[in-house]
Structures are given as C-alpha cells and as structure tokens.
Design a protein around this motif. Structure first.
Motif, PDB file in Angstrom:
ATOM      1  N   GLU A  95     -42.064   7.476  -2.708  1.00 50.80           N
ATOM      2  CA  GLU A  95     -42.299   6.426  -1.714  1.00 50.80           C
ATOM      3  C   GLU A  95     -43.650   5.759  -1.930  1.00 50.80           C
ATOM      4  N   ARG A  96     -44.630   6.576  -2.261  1.00 52.94           N
ATOM      5  CA  ARG A  96     -45.980   6.033  -2.528  1.00 52.94           C
ATOM      6  C   ARG A  96     -45.952   5.128  -3.755  1.00 52.94           C
ATOM      7  N   ALA A  97     -45.239   5.533  -4.789  1.00 49.93           N
ATOM      8  CA  ALA A  97     -45.128   4.727  -6.003  1.00 49.93           C
ATOM      9  C   ALA A  97     -44.439   3.394  -5.701  1.00 49.93           C
ATOM     10  N   VAL A  98     -43.396   3.427  -4.865  1.00 50.67           N
ATOM     11  CA  VAL A  98     -42.696   2.195  -4.492  1.00 50.67           C
ATOM     12  C   VAL A  98     -43.633   1.279  -3.722  1.00 50.67           C
ATOM     13  N   GLN A  99     -44.389   1.826  -2.795  1.00 54.08           N
ATOM     14  CA  GLN A  99     -45.336   1.015  -2.029  1.00 54.08           C
ATOM     15  C   GLN A  99     -46.386   0.378  -2.943  1.00 54.08           C
ATOM     16  N   LEU A 100     -46.886   1.150  -3.889  1.00 55.74           N
ATOM     17  CA  LEU A 100     -47.885   0.618  -4.816  1.00 55.74           C
ATOM     18  C   LEU A 100     -47.293  -0.476  -5.698  1.00 55.74           C
ATOM     19  N   GLU A 101     -46.061  -0.283  -6.150  1.00 55.59           N
ATOM     20  CA  GLU A 101     -45.405  -1.314  -6.963  1.00 55.59           C
ATOM     21  C   GLU A 101     -45.194  -2.597  -6.157  1.00 55.59           C
ATOM     22  N   GLU A 102     -44.814  -2.450  -4.894  1.00 56.23           N
ATOM     23  CA  GLU A 102     -44.648  -3.620  -4.037  1.00 56.23           C
ATOM     24  C   GLU A 102     -45.979  -4.339  -3.835  1.00 56.23           C
ATOM     25  N   ALA A 103     -47.036  -3.581  -3.631  1.00 51.89           N
ATOM     26  CA  ALA A 103     -48.359  -4.176  -3.435  1.00 51.89           C
ATOM     27  C   ALA A 103     -48.807  -4.911  -4.693  1.00 51.89           C
ATOM     28  N   VAL A 104     -48.579  -4.318  -5.846  1.00 53.04           N
ATOM     29  CA  VAL A 104     -48.959  -4.955  -7.105  1.00 53.04           C
ATOM     30  C   VAL A 104     -48.145  -6.228  -7.317  1.00 53.04           C
ATOM     31  N   ALA A 105     -46.862  -6.195  -7.011  1.00 54.96           N
ATOM     32  CA  ALA A 105     -46.014  -7.373  -7.160  1.00 54.96           C
ATOM     33  C   ALA A 105     -46.495  -8.492  -6.230  1.00 54.96           C
ATOM     34  N   HIS A 106     -46.821  -8.136  -5.014  1.00 52.52           N
ATOM     35  CA  HIS A 106     -47.318  -9.124  -4.057  1.00 52.52           C
ATOM     36  C   HIS A 106     -48.633  -9.730  -4.547  1.00 52.52           C
ATOM     37  N   LEU A 107     -49.556  -8.888  -4.980  1.00 55.00           N
ATOM     38  CA  LEU A 107     -50.850  -9.376  -5.458  1.00 55.00           C
ATOM     39  C   LEU A 107     -50.689 -10.231  -6.709  1.00 55.00           C
ATOM     40  N   SER A 108     -49.768  -9.875  -7.577  1.00 54.88           N
ATOM     41  CA  SER A 108     -49.518 -10.684  -8.779  1.00 54.88           C
ATOM     42  C   SER A 108     -49.019 -12.067  -8.387  1.00 54.88           C
ATOM     43  N   ARG A 109     -48.152 -12.127  -7.405  1.00 54.37           N
ATOM     44  CA  ARG A 109     -47.643 -13.418  -6.933  1.00 54.37           C
ATOM     45  C   ARG A 109     -48.764 -14.257  -6.329  1.00 54.37           C
ATOM     46  N   VAL A 110     -49.624 -13.623  -5.543  1.00 58.59           N
ATOM     47  CA  VAL A 110     -50.742 -14.335  -4.927  1.00 58.59           C
ATOM     48  C   VAL A 110     -51.685 -14.869  -6.005  1.00 58.59           C
ATOM     49  N   VAL A 111     -51.963 -14.074  -7.018  1.00 59.92           N
ATOM     50  CA  VAL A 111     -52.842 -14.506  -8.104  1.00 59.92           C
ATOM     51  C   VAL A 111     -52.226 -15.689  -8.836  1.00 59.92           C
ATOM     52  N   ASP A 112     -50.934 -15.646  -9.104  1.00 61.28           N
ATOM     53  CA  ASP A 112     -50.250 -16.767  -9.768  1.00 61.28           C
ATOM     54  C   ASP A 112     -50.318 -18.026  -8.919  1.00 61.28           C
ATOM     55  N   ASP A 113     -50.070 -17.890  -7.623  1.00 65.44           N
ATOM     56  CA  ASP A 113     -50.133 -19.043  -6.723  1.00 65.44           C
ATOM     57  C   ASP A 113     -51.536 -19.644  -6.688  1.00 65.44           C
ATOM     58  N   LEU A 114     -52.538 -18.795  -6.590  1.00 65.29           N
ATOM     59  CA  LEU A 114     -53.917 -19.276  -6.555  1.00 65.29           C
ATOM     60  C   LEU A 114     -54.312 -19.919  -7.876  1.00 65.29           C
ATOM     61  N   SER A 115     -53.817 -19.382  -8.964  1.00 70.47           N
ATOM     62  CA  SER A 115     -54.098 -19.962 -10.272  1.00 70.47           C
ATOM     63  C   SER A 115     -53.539 -21.373 -10.365  1.00 70.47           C
ATOM     64  N   GLU A 116     -52.347 -21.577  -9.842  1.00 67.00           N
ATOM     65  CA  GLU A 116     -51.749 -22.918  -9.824  1.00 67.00           C
ATOM     66  C   GLU A 116     -52.575 -23.870  -8.974  1.00 67.00           C
ATOM     67  N   VAL A 117     -53.048 -23.389  -7.841  1.00 68.10           N
ATOM     68  CA  VAL A 117     -53.859 -24.225  -6.953  1.00 68.10           C
ATOM     69  C   VAL A 117     -55.150 -24.628  -7.656  1.00 68.10           C
ATOM     70  N   VAL A 118     -55.803 -23.676  -8.286  1.00 61.71           N
ATOM     71  CA  VAL A 118     -57.064 -23.960  -8.971  1.00 61.71           C
ATOM     72  C   VAL A 118     -56.834 -24.948 -10.120  1.00 61.71           C
ATOM     73  N   ALA A 119     -55.766 -24.775 -10.871  1.00 55.22           N
ATOM     74  CA  ALA A 119     -55.468 -25.702 -11.970  1.00 55.22           C
ATOM     75  C   ALA A 119     -55.219 -27.108 -11.441  1.00 55.22           C
ATOM     76  N   ARG A 120     -54.484 -27.234 -10.340  1.00 57.90           N
ATOM     77  CA  ARG A 120     -54.225 -28.544  -9.745  1.00 57.90           C
ATOM     78  C   ARG A 120     -55.526 -29.173  -9.251  1.00 57.90           C
ATOM     79  N   GLN A 121     -56.375 -28.379  -8.623  1.00 56.23           N
ATOM     80  CA  GLN A 121     -57.655 -28.891  -8.142  1.00 56.23           C
ATOM     81  C   GLN A 121     -58.541 -29.331  -9.301  1.00 56.23           C
TER      82      GLN A 121
END
Length: 69
Positions: free
Chosen positions: A5-31
């Motif tokens: 369960e802990r491993a699943v939670q960590l994988e979900e957190a990493v997936a979420h953070l990866s998505r946020v980083v990708d989104d922010l990267s797109e924003v910075v590139a557009r800016q």
C-alpha cells in the motif's frame, strides 16, 4: 499499512508530481515565448520612436501639456 500500500501511494505521488512538473514546464516555455515576442515588439517600438524623434524634433506627445491647461 503494509509495504504494498505504501509503494502504491508513493507511485501515485510520483505520478502526480511528474504531471505537475510537465504542466509547469509547458507554462514556463509558453511564458518564455511570450516574453521574447513582447521584447521584440518593445524594441521595435523604441526604434520607431527614436526615428520619429530624430526626424521631427517635436516634443513627444507624452511630454506635451493637455489642451485644457
């Protein structure tokens, strides 16, 4: 909570953070593109104004008194 369960939670957190980083990267590139475009436009406007001042020799509109003074 077991290890699985802990491993699943960590994988979900990493997936979420990866998505946020990708989104922010797109924003910075557009800016970055927008800043470059606006910088070019400001440079062109400054050149145009400098040419106009050199040719006309008149008082810049921003420095003129309004007609009601």
């Amino acid at each position: 909570m077991d290890k699985h369960e802990r491993a699943v939670q960590l994988e979900e957190a990493v997936a979420h953070l990866s998505r946020v980083v990708d989104d922010l990267s797109e924003v910075v590139a557009r800016q970055e593109r927008e800043i470059a475009r606006l910088s070019r436009r400001v440079g062109l406007l400054m050149e145009r104004e400098a040419e106009r001042e050199a040719e006309g020799g008149t008082i810049p509109l921003a420095d003129q008194r309004p007609p009601h003074w």
